[in-house]
Design a protein around this motif. Structure first.
Motif, short mmCIF file in Angstrom:
data_model
loop_
_atom_site.label_atom_id
_atom_site.label_comp_id
_atom_site.label_asym_id
_atom_site.label_seq_id
_atom_site.Cartn_x
_atom_site.Cartn_y
_atom_site.Cartn_z
N THR A 144 0.92 41.78 -40.83
CA THR A 144 0.91 40.63 -40.42
C THR A 144 2.06 39.48 -40.81
O THR A 144 2.71 38.69 -39.87
CB THR A 144 -0.41 39.84 -40.56
N GLN A 145 2.26 39.64 -42.16
CA GLN A 145 3.54 39.20 -42.62
C GLN A 145 4.57 39.44 -42.22
O GLN A 145 5.79 38.71 -42.07
CB GLN A 145 3.44 39.23 -44.34
N ALA A 146 5.02 40.69 -41.65
CA ALA A 146 6.35 41.14 -41.55
C ALA A 146 6.36 41.14 -39.80
O ALA A 146 7.41 41.60 -39.54
CB ALA A 146 6.30 42.67 -41.85
N VAL A 147 5.38 40.76 -39.08
CA VAL A 147 5.39 40.81 -37.57
C VAL A 147 6.78 40.06 -37.09
O VAL A 147 7.31 40.58 -36.09
CB VAL A 147 3.90 40.49 -36.87
N ASP A 148 7.06 39.17 -37.53
CA ASP A 148 7.99 38.35 -37.03
C ASP A 148 9.24 38.19 -37.61
O ASP A 148 10.27 37.49 -37.54
CB ASP A 148 7.78 36.82 -36.69
N ALA A 149 9.59 39.05 -38.87
CA ALA A 149 10.45 39.04 -39.75
C ALA A 149 11.67 39.85 -38.92
O ALA A 149 11.45 40.83 -38.15
CB ALA A 149 10.30 40.02 -40.93
N PRO A 150 12.79 39.22 -38.99
CA PRO A 150 14.01 39.93 -38.24
C PRO A 150 14.71 40.80 -38.78
O PRO A 150 15.34 40.85 -39.88
CB PRO A 150 14.97 38.84 -37.98
N ALA A 151 14.62 42.14 -38.15
CA ALA A 151 15.30 43.54 -38.80
C ALA A 151 16.74 43.22 -38.87
O ALA A 151 17.20 43.82 -39.66
CB ALA A 151 14.70 44.76 -38.10
N TRP A 152 17.27 42.52 -38.03
CA TRP A 152 18.60 42.63 -37.83
C TRP A 152 19.26 41.90 -39.08
O TRP A 152 20.38 41.87 -39.33
CB TRP A 152 19.06 41.48 -36.69
N SER A 153 18.39 41.07 -39.82
CA SER A 153 18.79 40.40 -41.01
C SER A 153 19.01 41.27 -42.26
O SER A 153 19.61 41.02 -43.17
CB SER A 153 17.86 39.19 -41.42
N LEU A 154 18.62 42.55 -42.15
CA LEU A 154 18.87 43.54 -43.31
C LEU A 154 20.00 44.33 -43.25
O LEU A 154 20.75 44.36 -42.17
CB LEU A 154 17.71 44.64 -43.04
N THR A 155 20.45 44.59 -44.53
CA THR A 155 21.77 45.32 -44.60
C THR A 155 21.33 46.48 -44.10
O THR A 155 20.54 46.91 -43.96
CB THR A 155 22.18 45.24 -46.10
N ASP A 156 22.54 47.56 -43.77
CA ASP A 156 22.21 48.79 -43.68
C ASP A 156 21.58 49.46 -44.38
O ASP A 156 20.65 50.29 -44.05
CB ASP A 156 23.66 49.53 -43.22
#
Length: 152
Positions: free
Chosen positions: A34-46
């Motif tokens: 639930t904590q990660a459901v809206d976390a933007p994956a695009w913000s992660l480095t490769d």
């Protein structure tokens, strides 16, 4: 690439009594997802993205092992028959809304990975092998005879 450590769920998570470690673990996992459901994956480095994919695959293996172990217990208790289902697969399809293929795979995994292949089951639960690998290893080891489990 770095390795990821898959941690076991502790007690007290999700507001569930520690007398049921399964409910506790599932509560912790549900809360974490639930904590990660809206976390933007695009913000992660490769690099971070690859690490998160690796960790997710490992966690998925652990969840698959847990599901197979629980279904294995249901098989031992003949819950499908008691529910009036024609088979364990049919029971999972109707009670858990799994596809027939997914239900059959879970039942096959539950039957393959048993107490005689504990090292394989443990490796699977820790994400060191995936579901297909665990089932293949367990089936092969079981066909060779008791006490041959070599995955550690």
């Amino acid at each position: 690439m770095s390795t990821v450590t898959v941690q076991r769920c502790g007690d007290g998570g999700g507001g569930v009594s520690s007398s049921d470690p399964f409910a506790s673990c599932l509560g912790v996992m549900t809360a974490a997802l639930t904590q990660a459901v809206d976390a933007p994956a695009w913000s992660l480095t490769d690099e971070a993205l690859v690490e998160r994919i690796t960790a997710t695959v490992q966690v998925r293996a652990g969840v698959d092992e847990l599901l197979a172990r629980l279904v294995g217990s249901a098989l031992e208790r003949e819950l499908a028959r008691l529910a009036g289902a024609s088979s364990p697969t049919a029971w999972l399809v109707s009670s858990q809304q799994l596809s027939r293929g997914d239900a059959a795979a879970v039942v096959a995994a539950a039957r393959a990975v048993n107490d005689t292949v504990e090292a394989t089951r443990t490796a699977w639960s820790q994400g060191r092998v995936n579901t297909d690998q665990a089932v293949l290893i367990a089936s092969t080891v079981t066909s060779l005879g008791v006490g041959v489990d070599m995955v550690a």
